[in-house]
Scaffold this motif. Structure first.
Motif, PDB file in Angstrom:
ATOM      1  N   ASN A   1      -3.718   0.461   3.654  1.00  0.00           N
ATOM      2  CA  ASN A   1      -2.787   1.141   4.549  1.00  0.00           C
ATOM      3  C   ASN A   1      -1.373   0.567   4.444  1.00  0.00           C
ATOM      4  O   ASN A   1      -0.391   1.286   4.669  1.00  0.00           O
ATOM      5  CB  ASN A   1      -3.290   1.084   5.988  1.00  0.00           C
ATOM      6  N   LEU A   2      -1.256  -0.723   4.123  1.00  0.00           N
ATOM      7  CA  LEU A   2       0.070  -1.257   3.813  1.00  0.00           C
ATOM      8  C   LEU A   2       0.678  -0.513   2.632  1.00  0.00           C
ATOM      9  O   LEU A   2       1.851  -0.112   2.662  1.00  0.00           O
ATOM     10  CB  LEU A   2      -0.008  -2.755   3.480  1.00  0.00           C
ATOM     11  N   ARG A   3      -0.118  -0.326   1.599  1.00  0.00           N
ATOM     12  CA  ARG A   3       0.378   0.353   0.405  1.00  0.00           C
ATOM     13  C   ARG A   3       0.704   1.816   0.701  1.00  0.00           C
ATOM     14  O   ARG A   3       1.731   2.342   0.245  1.00  0.00           O
ATOM     15  CB  ARG A   3      -0.647   0.236  -0.728  1.00  0.00           C
ATOM     16  N   LEU A   4      -0.168   2.472   1.463  1.00  0.00           N
ATOM     17  CA  LEU A   4       0.067   3.871   1.823  1.00  0.00           C
ATOM     18  C   LEU A   4       1.357   4.020   2.622  1.00  0.00           C
ATOM     19  O   LEU A   4       2.200   4.867   2.307  1.00  0.00           O
ATOM     20  CB  LEU A   4      -1.122   4.396   2.630  1.00  0.00           C
ATOM     21  N   ALA A   5       1.518   3.200   3.653  1.00  0.00           N
ATOM     22  CA  ALA A   5       2.706   3.298   4.494  1.00  0.00           C
ATOM     23  C   ALA A   5       3.972   2.986   3.701  1.00  0.00           C
ATOM     24  O   ALA A   5       5.010   3.633   3.888  1.00  0.00           O
ATOM     25  CB  ALA A   5       2.578   2.346   5.674  1.00  0.00           C
ATOM     26  N   ARG A   6       3.899   2.018   2.802  1.00  0.00           N
ATOM     27  CA  ARG A   6       5.068   1.670   1.994  1.00  0.00           C
ATOM     28  C   ARG A   6       5.515   2.845   1.146  1.00  0.00           C
ATOM     29  O   ARG A   6       6.718   3.114   1.013  1.00  0.00           O
ATOM     30  CB  ARG A   6       4.753   0.461   1.099  1.00  0.00           C
ATOM     31  N   ARG A   7       4.558   3.562   0.585  1.00  0.00           N
ATOM     32  CA  ARG A   7       4.913   4.715  -0.254  1.00  0.00           C
ATOM     33  C   ARG A   7       5.429   5.881   0.587  1.00  0.00           C
ATOM     34  O   ARG A   7       6.443   6.504   0.253  1.00  0.00           O
ATOM     35  CB  ARG A   7       3.700   5.152  -1.083  1.00  0.00           C
ATOM     36  N   VAL A   8       4.735   6.189   1.667  1.00  0.00           N
ATOM     37  CA  VAL A   8       5.087   7.366   2.466  1.00  0.00           C
ATOM     38  C   VAL A   8       6.383   7.151   3.238  1.00  0.00           C
ATOM     39  O   VAL A   8       7.184   8.075   3.401  1.00  0.00           O
ATOM     40  CB  VAL A   8       3.938   7.717   3.430  1.00  0.00           C
ATOM     41  N   MET A   9       6.605   5.923   3.724  1.00  0.00           N
ATOM     42  CA  MET A   9       7.761   5.636   4.577  1.00  0.00           C
ATOM     43  C   MET A   9       8.789   4.763   3.869  1.00  0.00           C
ATOM     44  O   MET A   9       9.446   3.927   4.495  1.00  0.00           O
ATOM     45  CB  MET A   9       7.303   4.971   5.879  1.00  0.00           C
ATOM     46  N   ALA A  10       8.961   4.972   2.593  1.00  0.00           N
ATOM     47  CA  ALA A  10       9.934   4.181   1.830  1.00  0.00           C
ATOM     48  C   ALA A  10      11.315   4.270   2.478  1.00  0.00           C
ATOM     49  O   ALA A  10      11.816   5.354   2.766  1.00  0.00           O
ATOM     50  CB  ALA A  10      10.001   4.681   0.395  1.00  0.00           C
TER      51      ALA A  10
END
Length: 377
Positions: free
Chosen positions: A254-263
């Motif tokens: 989820n860290l990776r997901l959020a980083r990509r989606v909320m760049a």
């Protein structure tokens, strides 16, 4: 004449994705006046570091150095918290006061107002997390003190503190009109400890909601036909979100997901408690003793109670677990939180004219010191 020169083996300026080697940051009068080749630096006191970056900014920190802001919202507590935060590389912080009975939050406002008036190093403003939360999502906050935001609260909050004020509330427990008035008074309104659905969060964003507090925690989650608050934060490009990268509050995926989606919209917070720079400290929240074990802070029932985390650790975790580059992770800890508060012309970059707030690291990105408005620590 320069007051200080910071010599960086590697310089992250907060803008470029690639760092620069061997730079000298020249400081005068609390401001950066030049970034140059070390051979051209003026004669002045020198600090050296393997890596230098814009000063880290923590928008959610509840305690440190063995103390909690809620227990004693005064200048001595603020000084101890700032000192503990500096050990982890934080140059500026919003001391965070969580839900307390009645109008207890006003003591925190007065303490920070006084600290700002006297330019207490590192104290940037205030984060009030509650008491205007959802009773269904109070978490470790004392449920008996969670309540609705009234007219007198609105007046007190809009009077301000003389600096940045971030307020976490549950948008479903108030109205867009109230959020609009808070935002109009310069308050950064965040949603958190909330059951709000996607439509409620989007409506609040239209009224001035700025973001969400500790993404994935104490908020409605994503489901196929119900995007919830998490989905709204992902969906609306106007919204920021803080995230606790301690490998406890949020799964690495989820860290990776959020980083990509909320760049560019995701920023790091510690949610640190009394154990910051005092790992053996024990403290009490709502009559419950909180203990630290293997980096996890919880009460006897296992309810999480903040984090045992420093900002340099959060940066390293975002690189190691979240897949961020060093430049990206450092922006998440400096430039993005500066934007949240509307301070991007003051903080979050190393360039002439900016406030001279820097974080100094060793080669492994472990904090080795900070400079706060030109003052080295």
């Amino acid at each position: 004449m320069a007051d200080l020169v910071v010599l960086a083996g590697t310089l992250h300026d907060g803008v470029a994705d690639e760092p620069r080697a061997e730079r000298a940051v020249v400081i005068e009068g609390g401001r950066i006046v030049d970034v140059t080749d070390p051979a051209r630096a003026p004669d002045a006191p020198v600090r050296r570091a393997a890596v230098v970056a814009p000063g880290l900014i923590d928008l959610q920190i509840n305690g440190g150095g063995g103390v909690m802001f809620n227990d004693a919202p005064d200048r001595d507590t603020l000084r101890l918290m700032a000192r503990a935060a500096r050990a982890g590389g934080t140059a500026h912080l919003l001391p965070t006061f969580i839900t307390a009975p009645g109008v207890g939050y006003r003591a925190a406002m007065e303490a920070v107002r006084a600290a700002l008036a006297e330019a207490e190093p590192g104290i940037l403003g205030l984060h009030l997390e509650g008491p205007f939360l959802s009773p269904a999502r109070s978490g470790i906050h004392p449920a008996s003190a969670v309540r609705a935001l009234g007219a007198e609260d609105l007046d007190a909050l809009c009077a301000g503190i003389g600096g940045p004020l971030l307020l976490t509330l549950a948008p479903e427990e108030t109205t867009p009109e109230v959020i609009a008035r808070l935002a109009g008074a310069g308050i950064a309104v965040f949603a958190g400890h909330s059951e709000a659905d996607h439509a409620t969060v989007i409506a609040a964003a239209g009224a001035g909601l700025r973001g969400g507090t500790h993404l994935f925690n104490a908020m409605s989650q994503v489901a196929g036909r119900a995007p919830g608050m998490v989905g709204a934060l992902f969906d609306d490009d106007r919204l920021f979100a803080g995230i606790i990268a301690d490998d406890i509050h949020v799964h690495p995926a989820n860290l990776r997901l959020a980083r990509r989606v909320m760049a560019g919209r995701l920023f790091l917070v510690t949610d640190a408690m009394a154990t910051l720079d005092a790992p053996e400290a024990r403290f009490v929240v709502d009559g419950k003793e909180i203990r630290q074990k293997d980096g996890r802070l919880a009460d006897a029932e296992g309810c999480l109670a903040g984090a045992h985390l420093a900002m340099d650790e959060a940066v390293c975790n975002m690189i190691r677990l979240g897949g961020a580059s060093p430049a990206e992770a450092l922006r998440m800890a400096s430039g993005v939180p500066a934007r949240v508060l509307g301070l991007e012309q003051e903080l979050g970059r190393i360039a002439p004219g900016m406030r001279a707030s820097l974080t100094l690291f060793d080669a492994d990105l472990r904090a080795a010191g900070v400079v706060v408005d030109g003052r080295p620590f």
